[in-house]
Design a protein around this motif. Structure first.
Motif, PDB file in Angstrom:
ATOM      1  N   VAL A   1      11.446 -23.140  16.312  1.00  0.00           N
ATOM      2  CA  VAL A   1      11.935 -24.518  16.443  1.00  0.00           C
ATOM      3  C   VAL A   1      11.882 -25.193  15.078  1.00  0.00           C
ATOM      4  CG1 VAL A   1      11.449 -26.785  17.487  1.00  0.00           C
ATOM      5  CG2 VAL A   1      11.120 -24.713  18.830  1.00  0.00           C
TER       6      VAL A   1
ATOM      7  N   LYS B   1      13.970 -35.223  16.328  1.00  0.00           N
ATOM      8  CA  LYS B   1      14.809 -34.219  16.974  1.00  0.00           C
ATOM      9  C   LYS B   1      14.145 -32.856  16.825  1.00  0.00           C
ATOM     10  CE  LYS B   1      18.686 -33.497  19.100  1.00  0.00           C
ATOM     11  NZ  LYS B   1      18.931 -34.154  20.371  1.00  0.00           N
TER      12      LYS B   1
ATOM     13  N   LEU C   1      24.003 -26.344  15.446  1.00  0.00           N
ATOM     14  CA  LEU C   1      22.874 -26.663  16.323  1.00  0.00           C
ATOM     15  C   LEU C   1      22.917 -28.113  16.783  1.00  0.00           C
ATOM     16  CD1 LEU C   1      19.968 -24.930  14.349  1.00  0.00           C
ATOM     17  CD2 LEU C   1      21.297 -24.007  16.269  1.00  0.00           C
ATOM     18  N   LEU C   2      23.524 -28.985  15.949  1.00  0.00           N
ATOM     19  CA  LEU C   2      23.557 -30.419  16.240  1.00  0.00           C
ATOM     20  C   LEU C   2      24.690 -31.054  15.464  1.00  0.00           C
ATOM     21  CD1 LEU C   2      22.010 -32.931  17.497  1.00  0.00           C
ATOM     22  CD2 LEU C   2      20.883 -33.103  15.277  1.00  0.00           C
TER      23      LEU C   2
ATOM     24  N   LEU D   1      15.093 -28.764  17.454  1.00  0.00           N
ATOM     25  CA  LEU D   1      16.185 -27.834  17.730  1.00  0.00           C
ATOM     26  C   LEU D   1      15.636 -26.419  17.832  1.00  0.00           C
ATOM     27  CD1 LEU D   1      18.800 -29.153  15.148  1.00  0.00           C
ATOM     28  CD2 LEU D   1      18.678 -29.683  17.589  1.00  0.00           C
ATOM     29  N   ILE D   2      16.090 -25.683  18.829  1.00  0.00           N
ATOM     30  CA  ILE D   2      15.671 -24.299  19.022  1.00  0.00           C
ATOM     31  C   ILE D   2      16.468 -23.405  18.075  1.00  0.00           C
ATOM     32  CG2 ILE D   2      15.627 -22.375  20.651  1.00  0.00           C
ATOM     33  CD1 ILE D   2      15.229 -24.528  22.853  1.00  0.00           C
ATOM     34  N   LEU D   3      15.767 -22.516  17.395  1.00  0.00           N
ATOM     35  CA  LEU D   3      16.390 -21.588  16.447  1.00  0.00           C
ATOM     36  C   LEU D   3      16.592 -20.249  17.145  1.00  0.00           C
ATOM     37  CD1 LEU D   3      14.209 -22.566  13.382  1.00  0.00           C
ATOM     38  CD2 LEU D   3      16.509 -23.353  13.931  1.00  0.00           C
TER      39      LEU D   3
ATOM     40  N   VAL E   1      18.327 -22.748   7.838  1.00  0.00           N
ATOM     41  CA  VAL E   1      18.819 -23.950   8.492  1.00  0.00           C
ATOM     42  C   VAL E   1      19.493 -24.791   7.407  1.00  0.00           C
ATOM     43  CG1 VAL E   1      18.172 -26.070   9.700  1.00  0.00           C
ATOM     44  CG2 VAL E   1      17.093 -23.894  10.306  1.00  0.00           C
TER      45      VAL E   1
ATOM     46  N   VAL F   1      23.864 -29.969  11.736  1.00  0.00           N
ATOM     47  CA  VAL F   1      22.810 -29.000  11.439  1.00  0.00           C
ATOM     48  C   VAL F   1      23.312 -27.627  11.870  1.00  0.00           C
ATOM     49  CG1 VAL F   1      20.394 -28.380  11.764  1.00  0.00           C
ATOM     50  CG2 VAL F   1      21.077 -30.791  11.873  1.00  0.00           C
ATOM     51  N   TYR F   2      23.212 -26.667  10.954  1.00  0.00           N
ATOM     52  CA  TYR F   2      23.664 -25.301  11.205  1.00  0.00           C
ATOM     53  C   TYR F   2      22.492 -24.334  11.106  1.00  0.00           C
ATOM     54  CZ  TYR F   2      28.283 -27.126   9.792  1.00  0.00           C
ATOM     55  OH  TYR F   2      29.437 -27.853   9.674  1.00  0.00           O
ATOM     56  N   GLN F   3      22.646 -23.224  11.790  1.00  0.00           N
ATOM     57  CA  GLN F   3      21.806 -22.057  11.568  1.00  0.00           C
ATOM     58  C   GLN F   3      22.718 -21.029  10.922  1.00  0.00           C
ATOM     59  OE1 GLN F   3      19.333 -20.922  14.870  1.00  0.00           O
ATOM     60  NE2 GLN F   3      19.279 -18.788  14.210  1.00  0.00           N
TER      61      GLN F   3
END
Length: 164
Positions: A82, A125, A111-112, A127-129, A139, A99-101
């Motif tokens: 996370v 916030k 991701l967002l 975010l699950i990775l 990230v 937001v990217y992975q």
């Protein structure tokens, strides 16, 4: 964990973007151009990273900053990794925070995606990775310039779960 009090903590400005995230404090800015304090210390002298729409950036131009590389070889990071962070996105003509992975092969998964005014306060916030396979990843926070000269996007207290 990065609270930006001393430096960027291993986060790197991307080279293939239009401008950079800036390390700053509220005490060095004009009124109405960002948070009144940072999130960590709740003080004007506390640091965070920030992008602001100015006459130097055109609407839609992007600033990107990337985390250190995280390893998927840790099986716990595969299952329950996370990232937790605080954001401040405020202004009548604000752009977006995406937001990217990103994998080492440069595949990016969103991701967002937050667009428009989110309020004049810090918000949390998590975010699950999630991911497939054993490919290492980063990230990436992307700020997209809006068209208001007083609008800005700020980030503070970026924390990865211990599993990662």
């Amino acid at each position: 964990h990065c609270n930006f009090e001393f430096d960027l903590c291993g986060w790197k400005q991307d080279e293939n973007d239009d401008f950079d995230w800036n390390l700053r404090t509220s005490s060095t800015t004009k009124p109405s151009t960002g948070p009144a304090t940072d999130h960590s210390l709740q003080e004007q002298s506390g640091h965070y990273i920030f992008i602001k729409s100015t006459f130097l950036q055109l609407p839609g131009q992007k600033a990107r900053i990337s985390s250190p590389v995280l390893s998927r070889r840790n099986k716990n990071c595969k299952v329950c990794g996370v990232i937790i962070f605080y954001y401040h996105i405020y202004g009548a003509h604000i752009g977006s925070l995406i937001v990217y992975q990103r994998t080492k092969a440069n595949h990016e998964k969103v991701l967002l995606n937050l667009t428009g005014n989110q309020g004049n306060f810090w918000q949390r916030k998590a975010l699950i990775l999630a991911g497939d396979g054993d490919e290492d990843f980063q990230v990436v926070f992307e700020g997209v310039a809006g068209r208001g000269p007083k609008d800005g996007i700020a980030l503070d207290d970026l924390t990865f779960s211990r599993e990662c």
